[in-house]
Design a protein around this motif. Structure first.
Motif, short mmCIF file in Angstrom:
data_model
loop_
_atom_site.label_atom_id
_atom_site.label_comp_id
_atom_site.label_asym_id
_atom_site.label_seq_id
_atom_site.Cartn_x
_atom_site.Cartn_y
_atom_site.Cartn_z
N SER A 1 -36.47 14.71 0.89
CA SER A 1 -36.59 13.35 0.37
C SER A 1 -35.77 13.14 -0.90
CB SER A 1 -38.05 13.02 0.05
OG SER A 1 -38.83 13.08 1.20
N TYR B 1 -40.51 24.88 11.88
CA TYR B 1 -40.78 23.51 11.44
C TYR B 1 -39.78 22.57 12.10
CZ TYR B 1 -43.58 25.21 7.48
OH TYR B 1 -44.53 25.81 6.68
N ALA C 1 -44.65 22.85 4.24
CA ALA C 1 -44.19 21.60 4.86
C ALA C 1 -44.09 20.49 3.82
CB ALA C 1 -45.12 21.18 5.99
N ASN C 2 -45.06 20.42 2.90
CA ASN C 2 -45.02 19.42 1.83
C ASN C 2 -43.80 19.64 0.93
OD1 ASN C 2 -47.44 18.40 2.77
ND2 ASN C 2 -48.67 19.30 1.13
N ALA D 1 -38.17 18.74 11.23
CA ALA D 1 -38.09 17.72 10.19
C ALA D 1 -37.31 16.53 10.73
CB ALA D 1 -37.40 18.28 8.95
N SER E 1 -40.62 18.66 2.71
CA SER E 1 -40.53 17.20 2.72
C SER E 1 -39.97 16.67 1.40
CB SER E 1 -41.90 16.60 2.99
OG SER E 1 -41.83 15.21 3.05
N LYS E 2 -40.40 17.28 0.29
CA LYS E 2 -39.88 16.86 -1.02
C LYS E 2 -38.40 17.20 -1.15
CE LYS E 2 -44.30 17.18 -3.28
NZ LYS E 2 -45.24 18.11 -3.81
N LYS F 1 -37.67 7.88 4.88
CA LYS F 1 -38.88 8.70 5.04
C LYS F 1 -38.53 10.01 5.73
CE LYS F 1 -41.97 4.86 4.96
NZ LYS F 1 -43.14 4.88 4.18
N VAL F 2 -39.35 11.01 5.44
CA VAL F 2 -39.17 12.33 6.01
C VAL F 2 -40.50 12.78 6.58
CG1 VAL F 2 -38.64 14.75 5.49
CG2 VAL F 2 -37.38 12.92 4.34
N LYS F 3 -40.47 13.34 7.78
CA LYS F 3 -41.68 13.89 8.39
C LYS F 3 -41.39 15.34 8.75
CE LYS F 3 -44.93 13.18 12.15
NZ LYS F 3 -45.25 12.43 13.35
N VAL F 4 -42.17 16.25 8.18
CA VAL F 4 -42.02 17.68 8.45
C VAL F 4 -43.31 18.15 9.08
CG1 VAL F 4 -41.65 19.96 7.45
CG2 VAL F 4 -40.46 17.98 6.49
N TYR F 5 -43.20 18.83 10.21
CA TYR F 5 -44.41 19.29 10.89
C TYR F 5 -44.15 20.57 11.67
CZ TYR F 5 -42.18 16.24 14.33
OH TYR F 5 -41.25 15.61 15.13
#
Length: 138
Positions: free
Chosen positions: A39, A121, A31-32, A123, A35-36, A130-134
């Motif tokens: 982004s 996931y 997920a990190n 996103a 997100s990169k 901003k980006v939120k991935v969960y």
């Protein structure tokens, strides 16, 4: 226990989390990384020009064709730069498109301890950059 990639260990990326098991740590690490990827605008990473999401403002096609191009581009990028994910499919939530906001679903398989587990996931790419991935288990 999974301790993170070399970059995560160098910058303390996973140290602020407490994980119940190996799969949870790997899931967060992916997920990190996603997100990169989301982004970063393609062409802005000096060492790898194709890394990142396409320029969403510079697509001159119909809405349907543009969305398919974005999905394909992001899917190729994930396949190339997140090898822990297998057989992924990227889809944009079409019924909730807001100006400069976008929601993506990424589903496929995640390799954990030598086995492939199904993943999903969600996103959120927001207009403020901003980006939120969960995790999206639904």
């Amino acid at each position: 226990m999974y301790k993170g990639s070399i970059l995560e260990r160098l910058n303390g990326g996973l140290t602020s989390f407490s994980f119940a098991d190996n799969s949870e740590a790997i899931y967060q690490s992916v997920a990190n990384n996603l997100s990169k990827i989301f982004s970063t605008n393609a062409g802005s990473a000096s060492t790898v020009l194709d890394y990142g999401k396409p320029d969403l403002n510079n697509i001159h096609l119909s809405l349907k064709d543009s969305l398919e191009l974005i999905e394909d581009s992001i899917e190729l990028n994930i396949r190339k730069y997140e090898p822990r994910l297998l057989d992924i499919q990227v889809s944009i939530v079409r019924d909730d498109l807001n100006k400069n906001d976008m929601t993506l679903f990424i589903q496929g398989g995640l390799i954990v301890d030598g086995k492939t587990e199904p993943i999903r996931y969600k996103a959120d790419l927001m207009s403020n950059g901003k980006v939120k991935v969960y995790n999206n288990e639904n």
